[in-house]
Each structure stands twice: as C-alpha cells, then as structure tokens.
Design a protein around this motif. Structure first.
Motif, PDB file in Angstrom:
ATOM      1  N   ALA A 113      -6.602  20.312 -11.988  1.00  0.00           N
ATOM      2  CA  ALA A 113      -5.205  20.296 -11.541  1.00  0.00           C
ATOM      3  C   ALA A 113      -5.128  20.486 -10.028  1.00  0.00           C
ATOM      4  CB  ALA A 113      -4.406  21.382 -12.255  1.00  0.00           C
ATOM      5  N   GLN A 114      -5.906  21.408  -9.494  1.00  0.00           N
ATOM      6  CA  GLN A 114      -5.907  21.624  -8.044  1.00  0.00           C
ATOM      7  C   GLN A 114      -6.439  20.400  -7.308  1.00  0.00           C
ATOM      8  OE1 GLN A 114      -8.146  25.275  -7.722  1.00  0.00           O
ATOM      9  NE2 GLN A 114      -6.322  26.553  -8.028  1.00  0.00           N
ATOM     10  N   TYR A 115      -7.466  19.773  -7.857  1.00  0.00           N
ATOM     11  CA  TYR A 115      -7.997  18.558  -7.231  1.00  0.00           C
ATOM     12  C   TYR A 115      -6.936  17.452  -7.235  1.00  0.00           C
ATOM     13  CZ  TYR A 115     -10.832  14.601  -5.980  1.00  0.00           C
ATOM     14  OH  TYR A 115     -11.303  13.483  -5.341  1.00  0.00           O
ATOM     15  N   PHE A 116      -6.264  17.285  -8.363  1.00  0.00           N
ATOM     16  CA  PHE A 116      -5.202  16.280  -8.452  1.00  0.00           C
ATOM     17  C   PHE A 116      -4.076  16.571  -7.463  1.00  0.00           C
ATOM     18  CE2 PHE A 116      -5.940  14.769 -13.128  1.00  0.00           C
ATOM     19  CZ  PHE A 116      -7.090  14.108 -12.733  1.00  0.00           C
ATOM     20  N   GLN A 117      -3.746  17.834  -7.274  1.00  0.00           N
ATOM     21  CA  GLN A 117      -2.706  18.190  -6.309  1.00  0.00           C
ATOM     22  C   GLN A 117      -3.146  17.834  -4.884  1.00  0.00           C
ATOM     23  OE1 GLN A 117      -2.253  22.291  -7.466  1.00  0.00           O
ATOM     24  NE2 GLN A 117      -0.622  21.819  -8.932  1.00  0.00           N
ATOM     25  N   ARG A 118      -4.417  18.058  -4.571  1.00  0.00           N
ATOM     26  CA  ARG A 118      -4.932  17.667  -3.249  1.00  0.00           C
ATOM     27  C   ARG A 118      -4.873  16.152  -3.080  1.00  0.00           C
ATOM     28  NH1 ARG A 118      -8.770  21.644  -4.423  1.00  0.00           N
ATOM     29  NH2 ARG A 118     -10.390  20.103  -4.880  1.00  0.00           N
ATOM     30  N   CYS A 119      -5.228  15.424  -4.150  1.00  0.00           N
ATOM     31  CA  CYS A 119      -5.148  13.956  -4.093  1.00  0.00           C
ATOM     32  C   CYS A 119      -3.705  13.504  -3.891  1.00  0.00           C
ATOM     33  CB  CYS A 119      -5.730  13.338  -5.366  1.00  0.00           C
ATOM     34  SG  CYS A 119      -7.528  13.456  -5.489  1.00  0.00           S
ATOM     35  N   ALA A 120      -2.771  14.133  -4.579  1.00  0.00           N
ATOM     36  CA  ALA A 120      -1.349  13.779  -4.437  1.00  0.00           C
ATOM     37  C   ALA A 120      -0.904  13.985  -2.999  1.00  0.00           C
ATOM     38  CB  ALA A 120      -0.489  14.607  -5.391  1.00  0.00           C
ATOM     39  N   SER A 121      -1.304  15.090  -2.412  1.00  0.00           N
ATOM     40  CA  SER A 121      -0.949  15.382  -1.021  1.00  0.00           C
ATOM     41  C   SER A 121      -1.560  14.347  -0.070  1.00  0.00           C
ATOM     42  CB  SER A 121      -1.435  16.788  -0.663  1.00  0.00           C
ATOM     43  OG  SER A 121      -1.174  17.077   0.679  1.00  0.00           O
ATOM     44  N   GLN A 122      -2.807  13.998  -0.323  1.00  0.00           N
ATOM     45  CA  GLN A 122      -3.486  13.004   0.509  1.00  0.00           C
ATOM     46  C   GLN A 122      -2.780  11.649   0.425  1.00  0.00           C
ATOM     47  OE1 GLN A 122      -7.183  11.159  -0.956  1.00  0.00           O
ATOM     48  NE2 GLN A 122      -8.136  11.956   0.919  1.00  0.00           N
ATOM     49  N   ARG A 123      -2.405  11.226  -0.768  1.00  0.00           N
ATOM     50  CA  ARG A 123      -1.742   9.933  -0.938  1.00  0.00           C
ATOM     51  C   ARG A 123      -0.360   9.929  -0.281  1.00  0.00           C
ATOM     52  NH1 ARG A 123      -5.212   7.655  -4.767  1.00  0.00           N
ATOM     53  NH2 ARG A 123      -7.176   8.510  -4.059  1.00  0.00           N
ATOM     54  N   SER A 124       0.325  11.057  -0.338  1.00  0.00           N
ATOM     55  CA  SER A 124       1.622  11.154   0.355  1.00  0.00           C
ATOM     56  C   SER A 124       1.414  11.002   1.862  1.00  0.00           C
ATOM     57  CB  SER A 124       2.295  12.490   0.052  1.00  0.00           C
ATOM     58  OG  SER A 124       2.688  12.554  -1.285  1.00  0.00           O
ATOM     59  N   LEU A 181       0.828  -1.210   0.000  1.00  0.00           N
ATOM     60  CA  LEU A 181       0.000   0.000   0.000  1.00  0.00           C
ATOM     61  C   LEU A 181       0.863   1.261   0.000  1.00  0.00           C
ATOM     62  CD1 LEU A 181      -2.904  -1.027   2.394  1.00  0.00           C
ATOM     63  CD2 LEU A 181      -3.043  -0.602  -0.071  1.00  0.00           C
ATOM     64  N   ILE A 182       2.004   1.208   0.672  1.00  0.00           N
ATOM     65  CA  ILE A 182       2.929   2.348   0.631  1.00  0.00           C
ATOM     66  C   ILE A 182       3.369   2.580  -0.806  1.00  0.00           C
ATOM     67  CG2 ILE A 182       5.248   3.151   1.282  1.00  0.00           C
ATOM     68  CD1 ILE A 182       4.788   1.603   3.985  1.00  0.00           C
ATOM     69  N   GLU A 183       3.778   1.515  -1.483  1.00  0.00           N
ATOM     70  CA  GLU A 183       4.211   1.635  -2.884  1.00  0.00           C
ATOM     71  C   GLU A 183       3.123   2.243  -3.764  1.00  0.00           C
ATOM     72  OE1 GLU A 183       5.322  -2.253  -4.284  1.00  0.00           O
ATOM     73  OE2 GLU A 183       7.422  -1.931  -3.764  1.00  0.00           O
ATOM     74  N   ILE A 184       1.910   1.730  -3.654  1.00  0.00           N
ATOM     75  CA  ILE A 184       0.854   2.198  -4.547  1.00  0.00           C
ATOM     76  C   ILE A 184       0.418   3.623  -4.186  1.00  0.00           C
ATOM     77  CG2 ILE A 184      -1.198   1.251  -3.382  1.00  0.00           C
ATOM     78  CD1 ILE A 184      -2.088   0.353  -6.279  1.00  0.00           C
ATOM     79  N   ASN A 185       0.526   4.012  -2.912  1.00  0.00           N
ATOM     80  CA  ASN A 185       0.236   5.395  -2.548  1.00  0.00           C
ATOM     81  C   ASN A 185       1.304   6.338  -3.087  1.00  0.00           C
ATOM     82  OD1 ASN A 185      -2.232   6.077  -0.854  1.00  0.00           O
ATOM     83  ND2 ASN A 185      -1.541   4.180   0.118  1.00  0.00           N
ATOM     84  N   ILE A 186       2.561   5.902  -3.072  1.00  0.00           N
ATOM     85  CA  ILE A 186       3.636   6.703  -3.670  1.00  0.00           C
ATOM     86  C   ILE A 186       3.378   6.847  -5.172  1.00  0.00           C
ATOM     87  CG2 ILE A 186       6.097   6.718  -4.250  1.00  0.00           C
ATOM     88  CD1 ILE A 186       6.570   5.378  -1.465  1.00  0.00           C
ATOM     89  N   ASP A 187       3.053   5.726  -5.822  1.00  0.00           N
ATOM     90  CA  ASP A 187       2.726   5.766  -7.254  1.00  0.00           C
ATOM     91  C   ASP A 187       1.572   6.734  -7.517  1.00  0.00           C
ATOM     92  OD1 ASP A 187       4.602   3.801  -7.863  1.00  0.00           O
ATOM     93  OD2 ASP A 187       3.136   2.176  -7.886  1.00  0.00           O
ATOM     94  N   SER A 188       0.549   6.651  -6.692  1.00  0.00           N
ATOM     95  CA  SER A 188      -0.630   7.480  -6.875  1.00  0.00           C
ATOM     96  C   SER A 188      -0.281   8.958  -6.707  1.00  0.00           C
ATOM     97  CB  SER A 188      -1.707   7.064  -5.873  1.00  0.00           C
ATOM     98  OG  SER A 188      -2.861   7.834  -6.032  1.00  0.00           O
ATOM     99  N   ALA A 189       0.482   9.287  -5.676  1.00  0.00           N
ATOM    100  CA  ALA A 189       0.874  10.683  -5.452  1.00  0.00           C
ATOM    101  C   ALA A 189       1.666  11.212  -6.638  1.00  0.00           C
ATOM    102  CB  ALA A 189       1.692  10.798  -4.164  1.00  0.00           C
ATOM    103  N   GLU A 190       2.599  10.414  -7.131  1.00  0.00           N
ATOM    104  CA  GLU A 190       3.408  10.843  -8.271  1.00  0.00           C
ATOM    105  C   GLU A 190       2.567  10.939  -9.543  1.00  0.00           C
ATOM    106  OE1 GLU A 190       6.726   8.146  -8.266  1.00  0.00           O
ATOM    107  OE2 GLU A 190       7.615   9.098  -6.501  1.00  0.00           O
ATOM    108  N   GLY A 191       1.646  10.008  -9.714  1.00  0.00           N
ATOM    109  CA  GLY A 191       0.752  10.036 -10.871  1.00  0.00           C
ATOM    110  C   GLY A 191      -0.144  11.266 -10.868  1.00  0.00           C
TER     111      GLY A 191
END
Length: 152
Positions: free
Chosen positions: A42-53, A18-28
C-alpha cells in the motif's frame, strides 16, 4: 526549430495522452493502495500515485507553455480499469496477487504509451523528460511484477 515552448501539435497531443494515462495511473494506485491488505505494498502504491501525479503536473506545465489547455481528467478506459480493480478487490477481499495482477496490467498500458510517445518524439526537446519518466515507469512495472510473482 522545435523548443519546449514551441512543440509541434502531434507532440502536444502525445503529451495530452500521457497526462491522461498518468492521471489514470495515480488514481488506480490510490484505489489499489486502499484495497490491498499489505501495508508495505500500500505504501509503495501511494508513492507510485504521488510520482504519477508529479509526472502529469510536469507534462501539464509543458502543454500549458505551448498555449494549450492541459488535460485534467483521466480517460474513460482508466475509469473502467479502476472500476474493475475495485470490483476485484471487493470480491476477493483485497487479495494481494489479484490486486498486483491488475496493477501490473495498468503498468503495461502506461509503459507501452510511453514507448509510443518516445518513438513519436524522437529528436524533440521533450524527449529527455519523457525518457526520465519512462525509466521510472519501467522500474515500477518491474517491481510490481516481481511482487506479483513472489505471491503466485
């Protein structure tokens, strides 16, 4: 009795995945936010990236508390997905529908991995954390799908 500080090895392995896939998700999401023209998306995706990190950090802490070294990189599959997303974004000029399709595909993968982990960790003290994260992942998946469908 299993506690958050004494999880069984299979549970720790699930957390590592799950750590790996969350890192992948944040980077994606970061890549997608850079490619898409819509500031709102873009702002929504940035919030998602932050959440996954944040999710990856939470899980890393638990893995570390169990005497293991947490993953600190995404998976090869995630790298390939980001490459494909970047290629499509470049070729299609950041086409909203195409980027949202790729984002939803990534969300399908992380949602499925959380569902597997929840099944594997049923009854474990980590299950409540995973369930909370899963709900956020599912909400993001559903929102991205709705944005994609609105642009079809």
């Amino acid at each position: 009795m299993e506690t958050l500080h004494s999880l069984n090895p299979d549970t720790v392995k699930s957390l590592q995945e799950l750590i790996e896939i969350n890192i992948d998700s944040a980077e994606g999401f970061t890549t997608a936010a850079e490619k898409i023209e819509s500031k709102e998306i873009a702002q929504y995706f940035q919030r998602c990236a932050s959440q996954r990190s944040k999710f990856a950090s939470e899980l890393k802490s638990v893995v570390n508390d169990n005497g293991e070294s947490p993953e600190d990189d995404g998976s090869v599959l995630g790298t390939m997905h980001r490459w494909w997303l970047e290629l499509r974004g470049t070729v299609q000029g950041g086409d909203e529908h195409a980027v949202l399709c790729e984002a939803e595909r990534g969300e399908d993968a992380i949602k499925e991995r959380y569902e597997q982990a929840l099944e594997q960790t049923a009854g474990s003290p980590i299950n409540a954390v995973l369930l909370s994260q899963y709900r956020a992942v599912k909400d993001a998946h559903d929102r991205i799908r709705a944005m994609r469908d609105a642009r079809a």
